[in-house]
Design an enzyme around this catalytic site. Structure first.
Site, PDB file in Angstrom:
ATOM      1  N   THR A   1     -13.020  27.469  -2.684  1.00 22.53           N
ATOM      2  CA  THR A   1     -13.086  28.398  -1.549  1.00 22.53           C
ATOM      3  C   THR A   1     -14.147  29.452  -1.851  1.00 22.53           C
ATOM      4  OG1 THR A   1     -10.793  27.992  -0.987  1.00 22.53           O
ATOM      5  CG2 THR A   1     -11.750  30.041  -0.172  1.00 22.53           C
TER       6      THR A   1
ATOM      7  N   TYR B   1      -9.942  29.173  -6.377  1.00 27.65           N
ATOM      8  CA  TYR B   1     -10.832  30.337  -6.330  1.00 27.65           C
ATOM      9  C   TYR B   1     -11.523  30.387  -7.677  1.00 27.65           C
ATOM     10  CZ  TYR B   1      -8.460  32.069  -2.154  1.00 27.65           C
ATOM     11  OH  TYR B   1      -7.968  32.203  -0.891  1.00 27.65           O
TER      12      TYR B   1
ATOM     13  N   HIS C   1     -11.345  31.261   6.958  1.00 27.31           N
ATOM     14  CA  HIS C   1     -10.111  31.633   6.268  1.00 27.31           C
ATOM     15  C   HIS C   1      -9.049  32.094   7.279  1.00 27.31           C
ATOM     16  CE1 HIS C   1      -9.279  32.429   1.820  1.00 27.31           C
ATOM     17  NE2 HIS C   1      -8.142  32.809   2.359  1.00 27.31           N
TER      18      HIS C   1
ATOM     19  N   LYS D   1     -15.244  25.204   0.742  1.00 24.58           N
ATOM     20  CA  LYS D   1     -14.475  25.676   1.904  1.00 24.58           C
ATOM     21  C   LYS D   1     -14.879  27.104   2.240  1.00 24.58           C
ATOM     22  CE  LYS D   1      -9.675  26.718   3.292  1.00 24.58           C
ATOM     23  NZ  LYS D   1      -9.517  28.169   3.106  1.00 24.58           N
TER      24      LYS D   1
ATOM     25  N   SER E   1      -2.972  24.968  -2.760  1.00 18.83           N
ATOM     26  CA  SER E   1      -3.639  26.216  -3.165  1.00 18.83           C
ATOM     27  C   SER E   1      -3.535  26.441  -4.666  1.00 18.83           C
ATOM     28  CB  SER E   1      -2.988  27.398  -2.438  1.00 18.83           C
ATOM     29  OG  SER E   1      -3.422  28.624  -2.999  1.00 18.83           O
TER      30      SER E   1
END
Ligand SMILES: Cc1cc2nc3c(=O)[nH]c(=O)nc-3n(C[C@H](O)[C@H](O)[C@H](O)COP(=O)(O)O)c2cc1C
Ligand SMILES: CCCCC(=O)C(=O)O
Length: 365
Positions: A157, A131, A258, A234, A108
């Site tokens: 994402t 992100y 998610h 994603k 992440s």
């Protein structure tokens, strides 16, 4: 780890006993009514397997290749934030566990260990999840650092222009303590994630500040121009967006809601998989996450067209229960269960797990 669990659920129970209530709620919770969290599981409950017999299953091979990554198993680790909430070694332990299992680890952007530390510990392929931050300079720097450290792909994402409303975290006034931080981001950018306030999640407040909600398909070219790494999107749940992903040069998509933490009442990922697979038409690999809790779930997703699946919460349970060994334990359990299901279903390799191997009943039983 004492008393090694024989099931993924066993790791959940161990983790629950080790984690504080607020961290447990952050891991476990979803958005709004948590309807989609449950739907992800219920969809797997509707799967019936259709076994073939008198097939040589003396060797069942779970090996797979995804975007050049050679993996011993199609079960990998989904990107989840702040692994040091689960274990002091954080993402370094996760990388070690994934390596021991020969599994993919998606790190992440909110990892609590540096990309370089994760890379040094990794012995299996790893990708970096992003992100779209308002600070594009930070994104550009991150993808350059990741590429230099040996990252295999960038995973953007796309289902979180803002964070879902997670009532558990709001009720708990959830915020990060001083000891755990987003190790790859400048502390000036992440300060708000550490500011507790009654009745709201500091992480949600931080996301509003940090994440750019204006990003559209045409912006992907900017990211492409800054990295030669494959680009994975994603959070795709519809045929329309799957087709747009192919048109815009995505190298893979992850069918994901998610883990039910963003749009409540988004479809279960297993239900969305077929339309995405059909729209992509074999042009790029399709991965899936959400509610996968073992090898039989993985088998069902593969039969419906996924190339690989990712575990979110179960990897955190393994990490909390036993660090690297716990992560490896969860991945190995899922992989062994997959191989077992392949043997009993008469599908000795992943290519033979096709649509004829499953049926979806109308209602879960
Ligand atoms: C505690 C937690 C943190 C997460 N953090 C991220 C994240 O930083 N980036 C991301 O793309 N997805 C994140 N996710 C979503 C996961 O990547 C994944 O989509 C989801 O957990 C899959 O569902 P499962 O937990 O049922 O396996 C997070 C999920 C959880 C449970
Ligand atoms: C700002 C942190 C985001 C982590 C995340 O994506 C999640 O909790 O689902």
């Amino acid at each position: 780890m004492r008393g090694v669990p024989g099931t993924v659920e066993g790791y959940r129970a161990l983790a629950r006993g080790r984690l504080g209530g607020e961290v447990w709620d952050f891991f476990e919770g979803g958005a709004e009514s948590e309807r989609t969290v449950g739907d992800n599981r219920r969809a797997f409950g509707r799967v019936t397997l259709r076994p073939r017999v008198l097939v040589d299953v003396s060797r069942c091979d779970t090996a797979v290749e995804v975007l050049g990554a050679r993996l011993r198993t199609p079960v990998g680790v989904a990107p989840t934030a702040y692994h040091r909430l689960a274990h002091p070694d954080g993402e370094v332990a996760t990388a070690q566990g994934a390596g021991a299992a020969g599994a993919l680890f998606v790190v992440s952007i909110y990892a609590s260990r540096t990309i370089e530390d994760v890379a040094a510990a990794a012995t299996s392929p790893w990708w970096l999840q992003l992100y779209w931050l308002r600070r594009r300079d930070i994104l550009a720097d991150l993808v350059a650092r990741a590429a230099a450290a040996g990252c295999g792909a960038v995973v953007l994402t796309v289902d979180a222009p803002r964070l879902g409303r997670r009532h558990r975290d709001a009720r708990n006034g959830f915020a990060l303590g001083p000891g755990i931080r987003a190790a790859n981001l400048d502390s000036a950018v992440t300060a708000s994630a550490h500011l507790p306030a009654a009745g709201r999640s500091a992480l949600a407040a931080h996301a509003v500040e940090a994440v750019d909600p204006s990003v559209t398909w045409s912006d992907l070219a900017w990211l492409r121009a800054r990295s030669d790494l494959p680009l994975v999107l994603k959070g795709v749940l519809t045929a329309q967006d799957a087709a747009l992903a192919v048109d815009h040069g995505a190298d893979a998509v992850v069918v994901s809601n998610h883990g039910g933490r963003q749009l409540d009442r988004a479809p279960a990922t297993l239900d969305a998989l077929a339309e995405v697979v059909a729209a992509v038409g074999g042009a790029i690999p399709v991965l899936l996450d959400g509610g996968v809790r073992g090898g039989t779930d993985a088998f069902a997703a593969l039969a419906l067209g996924a190339r690989a699946v990712l575990l979110g919460r179960p990897a955190l349970w393994g990490l909390a229960a036993g660090g690297a060994a716990g992560v490896a334990g969860v991945l190995d359990l899922a992989t062994e269960e997959l191989a077992h299901t392949m043997a009993l279903a008469g599908r000795p390799d992943l290519a033979s797990i096709d649509g004829s191997a499953v049926r979806l009943r109308a209602e879960a039983r």
